[in-house]
Each structure stands twice: as C-alpha cells, then as structure tokens.
Design an enzyme around this catalytic site. Structure first.
Site, PDB file in Angstrom:
ATOM      1  N   ARG A  70       0.844  -1.189   0.000  1.00 26.32           N
ATOM      2  CA  ARG A  70       0.000   0.000   0.000  1.00 26.32           C
ATOM      3  C   ARG A  70       0.883   1.244   0.000  1.00 26.32           C
ATOM      4  O   ARG A  70       2.000   1.228   0.497  1.00 26.32           O
ATOM      5  CB  ARG A  70      -0.895   0.012   1.244  1.00 26.32           C
ATOM      6  CG  ARG A  70      -2.038  -0.995   1.169  1.00 26.32           C
ATOM      7  CD  ARG A  70      -2.957  -0.893   2.365  1.00 26.32           C
ATOM      8  NE  ARG A  70      -2.319  -1.312   3.590  1.00 26.32           N
ATOM      9  CZ  ARG A  70      -1.773  -0.510   4.487  1.00 26.32           C
ATOM     10  NH1 ARG A  70      -1.829   0.804   4.321  1.00 26.32           N
ATOM     11  NH2 ARG A  70      -1.200  -0.990   5.565  1.00 26.32           N
ATOM     12  N   TYR A 198      -1.417  -3.517  -6.772  1.00 30.13           N
ATOM     13  CA  TYR A 198      -1.283  -4.190  -5.476  1.00 30.13           C
ATOM     14  C   TYR A 198      -2.632  -4.249  -4.749  1.00 30.13           C
ATOM     15  O   TYR A 198      -3.385  -3.267  -4.738  1.00 30.13           O
ATOM     16  CB  TYR A 198      -0.241  -3.462  -4.598  1.00 30.13           C
ATOM     17  CG  TYR A 198      -0.257  -4.028  -3.206  1.00 30.13           C
ATOM     18  CD1 TYR A 198       0.302  -5.284  -2.953  1.00 30.13           C
ATOM     19  CD2 TYR A 198      -0.891  -3.368  -2.157  1.00 30.13           C
ATOM     20  CE1 TYR A 198       0.232  -5.849  -1.691  1.00 30.13           C
ATOM     21  CE2 TYR A 198      -0.955  -3.924  -0.890  1.00 30.13           C
ATOM     22  CZ  TYR A 198      -0.385  -5.166  -0.668  1.00 30.13           C
ATOM     23  OH  TYR A 198      -0.470  -5.737   0.580  1.00 30.13           O
ATOM     24  N   LYS A 207      -9.668  -2.277   1.410  1.00 29.35           N
ATOM     25  CA  LYS A 207      -9.332  -1.126   2.262  1.00 29.35           C
ATOM     26  C   LYS A 207     -10.116   0.128   1.852  1.00 29.35           C
ATOM     27  O   LYS A 207     -10.562   0.892   2.695  1.00 29.35           O
ATOM     28  CB  LYS A 207      -7.831  -0.840   2.179  1.00 29.35           C
ATOM     29  CG  LYS A 207      -6.955  -2.014   2.563  1.00 29.35           C
ATOM     30  CD  LYS A 207      -7.207  -2.457   3.967  1.00 29.35           C
ATOM     31  CE  LYS A 207      -6.197  -3.503   4.406  1.00 29.35           C
ATOM     32  NZ  LYS A 207      -6.450  -3.945   5.780  1.00 29.35           N
ATOM     33  N   HIS A 227     -10.749  -2.208  11.373  1.00 31.15           N
ATOM     34  CA  HIS A 227      -9.644  -3.048  10.902  1.00 31.15           C
ATOM     35  C   HIS A 227      -9.434  -4.152  11.939  1.00 31.15           C
ATOM     36  O   HIS A 227      -8.465  -4.135  12.694  1.00 31.15           O
ATOM     37  CB  HIS A 227      -8.400  -2.158  10.767  1.00 31.15           C
ATOM     38  CG  HIS A 227      -7.253  -2.788  10.059  1.00 31.15           C
ATOM     39  ND1 HIS A 227      -5.951  -2.389  10.237  1.00 31.15           N
ATOM     40  CD2 HIS A 227      -7.204  -3.796   9.143  1.00 31.15           C
ATOM     41  CE1 HIS A 227      -5.142  -3.108   9.471  1.00 31.15           C
ATOM     42  NE2 HIS A 227      -5.881  -3.981   8.805  1.00 31.15           N
ATOM     43  N   SER A 249      -1.410  -3.578  10.411  1.00 33.75           N
ATOM     44  CA  SER A 249      -1.103  -4.507   9.320  1.00 33.75           C
ATOM     45  C   SER A 249       0.122  -5.363   9.646  1.00 33.75           C
ATOM     46  O   SER A 249       1.117  -4.854  10.179  1.00 33.75           O
ATOM     47  CB  SER A 249      -0.813  -3.708   8.050  1.00 33.75           C
ATOM     48  OG  SER A 249      -1.884  -2.832   7.804  1.00 33.75           O
ATOM     49  N   CYS A 251       0.620  -7.676  11.856  1.00 33.14           N
ATOM     50  CA  CYS A 251       0.910  -7.903  13.280  1.00 33.14           C
ATOM     51  C   CYS A 251       0.236  -9.184  13.769  1.00 33.14           C
ATOM     52  O   CYS A 251       0.029  -9.363  14.966  1.00 33.14           O
ATOM     53  CB  CYS A 251       0.431  -6.737  14.128  1.00 33.14           C
ATOM     54  SG  CYS A 251       1.511  -5.308  14.035  1.00 33.14           S
ATOM     55  N   ASP A 276      -9.450  -9.591   8.799  1.00 30.97           N
ATOM     56  CA  ASP A 276      -8.946  -8.238   8.534  1.00 30.97           C
ATOM     57  C   ASP A 276      -9.943  -7.118   8.834  1.00 30.97           C
ATOM     58  O   ASP A 276      -9.538  -6.057   9.262  1.00 30.97           O
ATOM     59  CB  ASP A 276      -8.495  -8.143   7.062  1.00 30.97           C
ATOM     60  CG  ASP A 276      -7.608  -6.939   6.789  1.00 30.97           C
ATOM     61  OD1 ASP A 276      -6.744  -6.636   7.634  1.00 30.97           O
ATOM     62  OD2 ASP A 276      -7.789  -6.296   5.741  1.00 30.97           O
ATOM     63  N   ARG A 365       1.934 -12.178  -0.842  1.00 31.11           N
ATOM     64  CA  ARG A 365       0.574 -12.450  -0.355  1.00 31.11           C
ATOM     65  C   ARG A 365      -0.019 -13.710  -0.948  1.00 31.11           C
ATOM     66  O   ARG A 365       0.349 -14.126  -2.057  1.00 31.11           O
ATOM     67  CB  ARG A 365      -0.335 -11.262  -0.747  1.00 31.11           C
ATOM     68  CG  ARG A 365       0.059  -9.939  -0.105  1.00 31.11           C
ATOM     69  CD  ARG A 365      -0.432  -9.853   1.292  1.00 31.11           C
ATOM     70  NE  ARG A 365       0.004  -8.663   1.996  1.00 31.11           N
ATOM     71  CZ  ARG A 365      -0.693  -8.083   2.980  1.00 31.11           C
ATOM     72  NH1 ARG A 365      -1.853  -8.584   3.356  1.00 31.11           N
ATOM     73  NH2 ARG A 365      -0.212  -7.041   3.602  1.00 31.11           N
TER      74      ARG A 365
HETATM   75  C1  OXD Z   1      -3.100  -4.460   5.351  1.00 30.93           C
HETATM   76  C2  OXD Z   1      -3.694  -5.671   4.748  1.00 30.93           C
HETATM   77  O1  OXD Z   1      -2.183  -3.874   4.764  1.00 30.93           O
HETATM   78  O2  OXD Z   1      -4.609  -6.226   5.365  1.00 30.93           O
HETATM   79  O3  OXD Z   1      -3.546  -4.071   6.439  1.00 30.93           O
HETATM   80  O4  OXD Z   1      -3.297  -6.067   3.659  1.00 30.93           O
HETATM   81 MN    MN Z   2      -5.216  -5.196   7.112  1.00 27.29          MN
END
Ligand code: OXD
Ligand code: MN
Length: 580
Positions: A70, A198, A207, A227, A249, A251, A276, A365
């Site tokens: 991102r 991406y 998002k 989130h 993100s 974590c 997410d 990913r």
């Molecule tokens: C993020 C994702 O970047 O979920 O938070 O991909």
């Molecule tokens: Mn995320």
C-alpha cells in the site's frame, strides 16, 4: 450482460468514453469466468502456473517490483472540507483530485478490456451488507475480487433493487509510482485508484470501500467499520465467545483468527469469521454484532508454516493465487520460514541469490477463498453476524505494553484504542520497525477526521449498557537481548481465555492506573516453557515509561485541536493523574 440500472449503465458508458477500452466485460462471477481469465493470464504471462500436482489450481503473479505494498503517501481522502479528512489523512480538494484523476484516466484503457465487477461486501442479502461496483482494466484484480468478495450476478441483482452502490474506478495505468494515486471521495461514495495493481490499492472492495468509505458511512448510519479480525473461541463445554481484535497490518491478525489450540488445551476450538475487517452494529438488544464484509483471505505469506499457522498453511495448498513469492526447482511456491524446500528463483523471477535479499518479498501475499480454511466458522455467513464479547486492541511493542490489560470502562477503552502504537511493517511502503501511532489500527484506513471518529466511538457509551469489554494485548514484548518473551501463535489462546473469563466476571484483576491487569496465577502456563519470572516481566508496568508514553499520547491527541472530544481528553487526564 449489462444492467437495467441507468445510474450504473450511464457511469460505465461515461468511464468507457474517458478511458477508451477495446472492449467491455460485465463480470458474472461464475467459476467458468474465473477459469477463463486464469487461462488468459497464463497466456499473457500475468500469471504463472505452479506445480499442479503439489499445488492444484495455484498460480503465481509477480508484480512490478515497485508495486508491492500500500502507498499511504499517495492515498487521499478528498472531503469538501479539509478538516473533515483530519490530520490523519492526506487531503486534496475534490475538484482538484477529480481533475488530476480524469487526466490520468484519459485513454488509459486503450487496447485493454474494461471489466465491470458488481460486488457485495458481507453475506449477500444481509441487512448489514453493502454493495459496490469496481471498474478495472486488470484481470488480476477480477480474479482476486472473485476470491475476496461475493461478486457478479447476485450482487448486481441486489444493486439493481437498491439503486445504490459505491463507485470504484481503477486502472493499473503504467504502474509508474510517479503516476499513482488512491483517491477517496467519502461524501460521494466514490473511489478512484490509478497506477497500482497491489491488493490494498487495487482490490477496491477491501481497504478503500470496506474501511475508508465504510467508516465514513458507518458514522452517518450509527455503526462501526473496523480493521479487526473476528474469531470465535469455544471452550470444552461447547460455549463460544466471539472477539473482534484490531492490530496494525502484518501484526498477526490472520494468525490469531486461524489459531490452533496448543496440545495443553484439549477440547478447545477456535473458529475464524474474518481476518482483517469487521463491520459492527448495535442490535435491538444493545449487543454489538459483527459481520466480516470479505469472502476471502489476502494474507502475508512469509512466516506461514505448520507451526505458526497450520490452518493457513493447509488453506493455501490449493486454489490460491500467490503474489511475489519465490519458487523451488519443483516449481512449488516458496517463502521464508516455509520450513521445506529451497528457492531457485526469487519474487522478481531472478535466479535466487541471497545477496539480493529475501527470496519471497516480505509483503508477498496469498489470495484464497475463506471457505477453504479448515477453521472457517459456520456462522461466518450468518446475515445477522455474531455477538461480540470483547474488543481487543494490540500493537507490536518491544517494550512498555504488558501482555494484556483491560480498560476500566467504555470511555477508557476508547482512549486505549486511540493510544495504539506499533512498529511499522512491510505492508506499507516506508521504513520498517519505527513506532508510530496507529489508533484502533485505523491510521491508514479511517475515511474521516480521527477526532470525529473517536467521538463516534464514545457515543456508543450512551447507547447501550451491554457493550463489549475492551482489552489491549502485546505479543511482541522483548527481553534485554531482544528475544520475544511470549511464544505467541497458538499459545495466545491462554490470553484470550483470561479475556473471556473477565467478560464472564469469573476472575478478579489488579487495578492499576493503566487498567486491570491479570493476577499472574490467572494466566494458565500449564505445559508452557514460560517461567513465573518471565510472566511477571510480561505483565510489568514501568511507571516512568508509561509517564513518557502518556505525555506523547497527550501531544498526539492535542494535534487534533478543538475537534478532539473533551471526554477523551478527560480520560487521558485521569490516567495521567493516577500515574503521578
Ligand atoms: C493491510 C492488509 O495492509 O490487510 O492491512 O493487507
Ligand atoms: Mn489489514
């Protein structure tokens, strides 16, 4: 297929006029359509086939090397009034942003196909679901949207009934970082994204819609778009509590959502509802109910193995699109810590050379349907969602934050959420490992001024007396040598159990200025190689460090000026005073 909804057919015609595609494809969302797009991309080189014996129906996409995450510095919230976007967002006046984007989109689809993707976020037909249409020139986006959302004919029918939808316009453009913008127009429920393929920038349901636009909508409609993962924890007696947890993100949201109970926890089960995003509404009884607006997982690959996340590991053995991983001599996908195989070519398709860095990109990913997950909850598709017992915030903090603590009440919990800080990760372009404020893990995703967002959170305090309890966790605390103190992964269940016991009022806690901490004996360490001393270290609260932290939180909150709710300032003052 087209549509009888004029609003939609007019918009598609207008976009086609501007972008000049060679053809227009209305996506039906069928498996045949997915398969034929995959075949087309195998032909064009957009996708590569992986070893079909070992990884049936798995494919690899290698992105442009400058388009791997991102781009928060190129992401804007374009509200009429700059203050409505807040200091937490980049802002551009809507007229200026549209002019810029219209310039970029002019003629950008020449020689390409324009795909129209009607999609639904949430179980189709649920009162909590919301609808959108993404226009894109990327077949990679279409196949990912197929896995990540409920898209196609069914969604279109609902959109036609409602006559409303979020408009999302996307083009990969030239994939030039200098010509890349992700623009949001919350007041017009519109998204424009140019120059990136991406996931977080291009799969607009995720998002852009389900967080930035939805958070704005949620405020006007009285709910929350967060989130957060959603997980169900079932005890050996068969009772299940649902938790919604917000971590920044990369974590460990996906790992926690798919947790496998350790050997020591016979009879416990953990169910995934989402990894997410959570949309939460107050039901008629005053309970928070959550749905996962997504239908798939778009997870970080490196680190995934049978020990860290067996469910994810099994989920991605078939029917998965991998992006930016390495491959082995057998043409199997490979990533760091896979624990088996060796890379021969890296995420850029080069012969693997450790001198070039990791073989798989740290933000590589997997995209896969959520139904593939062995721990997928039978209630994940329930239109009414699941009742939430606890909200859990967390961050990646080497120091300071204890393993777990509980906020004293709702308003204090909002302060705890607003105070989240975490070390940055590879999910966004920029330096990794810097501690930054990430309130509610929403810094990159809140579609309006955080001050108004906190006021919205606080407003629930007066709307119900059955709100979830609020907690904070930190799995990432390290000792003086930099070693993690807590084993994490499946063992996190021990902490979730304490959280649930607190929700049920079954255990006491120690009241400290920062919140309620566990009595150490209430964290079950049976069968775990963690000493009482280590647990004491994990639960320790260093007053001087916390005073510094609160000073920084105070300065941060002050940066929101007059719009900051006085109630939040008062909560902060209370903790400062208690610590003094
Ligand atoms: C993020 C994702 O970047 O979920 O938070 O991909
Ligand atoms: Mn995320």
């Amino acid at each position: 297929m087209t549509t009888r909804l004029e609003l939609l057919s007019d918009w598609v015609a207008e976009v086609a006029e501007r972008t000049q595609p060679e053809q227009i494809h209305w996506c039906t969302g069928s498996k045949d359509e997915y398969d034929s797009l995959v075949q087309e991309m195998l032909g064009s080189g957009d996708l590569r086939e992986l070893n079909q014996n070992n990884y049936p129906d798995c494919y690899l996409h290698l992105s442009d090397p400058h388009d791997v995450a991102r781009v928060e510095h190129l992401t804007y919230v374009c509200s009429e009034n700059e203050l409505d976007a807040g200091p937490n967002n980049n802002w551009m006046a809507p007229a200026e942003a549209k002019k810029k984007m219209e310039g970029l989109f002019a003629g950008c689809m020449r020689g390409r196909t324009l795909y129209v993707i009607p999609y639904c976020m949430g179980p189709l037909g649920s009162a909590y679901a919301r609808y959108g249409v993404e226009i894109t020139d990327s077949p990679y986006v279409v196949v990912n949207m197929y896995l990540m959302t409920r898209m196609g004919q069914g969604a279109l029918e609902e959109i036609e009934k409602k006559g409303r939808f979020i408009k999302g316009l996307h083009s990969i453009g030239e994939l030039d970082p200098e010509r890349r913008f992700i623009m949001h127009f919350p007041e017009e429920l519109t998204i424009m994204s140019y120059g990136s393929g991406y996931g977080g920038n291009a799969l607009l349901g995720k998002k852009c819609h389900a967080l930035r636009i939805a958070s704005y909508q949620a405020r006007t409609e009285g709910w929350l778009a967060e989130h957060m993962l959603i997980v169900g924890v079932e005890n050996p007696e068969g009772e299940t509590h649902y938790l919604a947890c917000a971590f920044p993100s990369a974590c460990g949201k996906t790992n926690l959502a798919m947790l496998i109970p350790p050997e020591s926890h016979k009879g416990w089960k953990v169910w995934t509802l989402g990894d997410d995003i959570a949309w939460m509404h107050l039901d008629e009884n005053g309970h928070f109910r959550a749905i996962n607006p997504e239908a798939g997982l778009f997870g970080v690959v490196p680190g995934t193995n049978r020990q860290t996340n067996r469910n994810a590991y099994e989920t991605i053995q078939t029917d998965t699109i991998f992006t930016n991983v390495a491959v082995t001599a057998d043409n199997d996908p490979w990533w760091e810590d896979k624990d088996t195989g060796e890379p021969v070519s890296d995420w850029q398709g080069r012969a693997y050379d450790p001198a070039n860095g990791p073989a798989a990109h740290p933000n590589s990913r997997f995209t896969v349907a959520a139904t593939h997950n062995p721990s997928y909850s039978t209630l994940a598709e329930a239109p009414e969602g699941v009742p939430i017992s606890a909200l859990v915030f967390g961050g990646r903090r080497a120091e300071l934050a204890p393993l777990v603590y509980q906020a004293k009440d709702w308003a204090h919990g909002v302060l705890v959420g607003a105070s989240v800080a975490s070390e940055t990760t590879a999910a966004a372009t920029g330096e990794v490992g810097i501690v930054r404020r990430d309130p509610m893990a929403m810094k990159p995703f809140c579609g309006y001024n955080f001050a108004d967002y906190w006021a919205h959170w606080l407003s629930f305090g007066a709307r119900s007396d059955k709100l979830p309890k609020i907690f904070h966790v930190n799995w990432f605390r390290r000792d003086a040598d930099g070693k993690f103190l807590w084993p994490g992964f499946g063992e996190n269940l021990r902490v979730l159990r304490w959280i649930i016991e607190r929700c049920e009022g079954r255990v006491d806690a120690e009241e400290l200025p920062i919140g309620f901490l566990p009595v150490p004996a209430d964290i079950d360490l049976t069968g775990l190689d963690v000493s009482d001393e280590t647990l004491a270290q994990l639960l320790s609260v260093n007053r001087e460090q916390w005073q510094v932290e609160l000073e920084q939180i105070g300065e941060y909150l002050d940066s929101y000026g007059d719009r900051l709710p006085t109630e939040l300032r008062a909560e902060h003052a209370k903790v400062v005073q208690a610590l003094a």
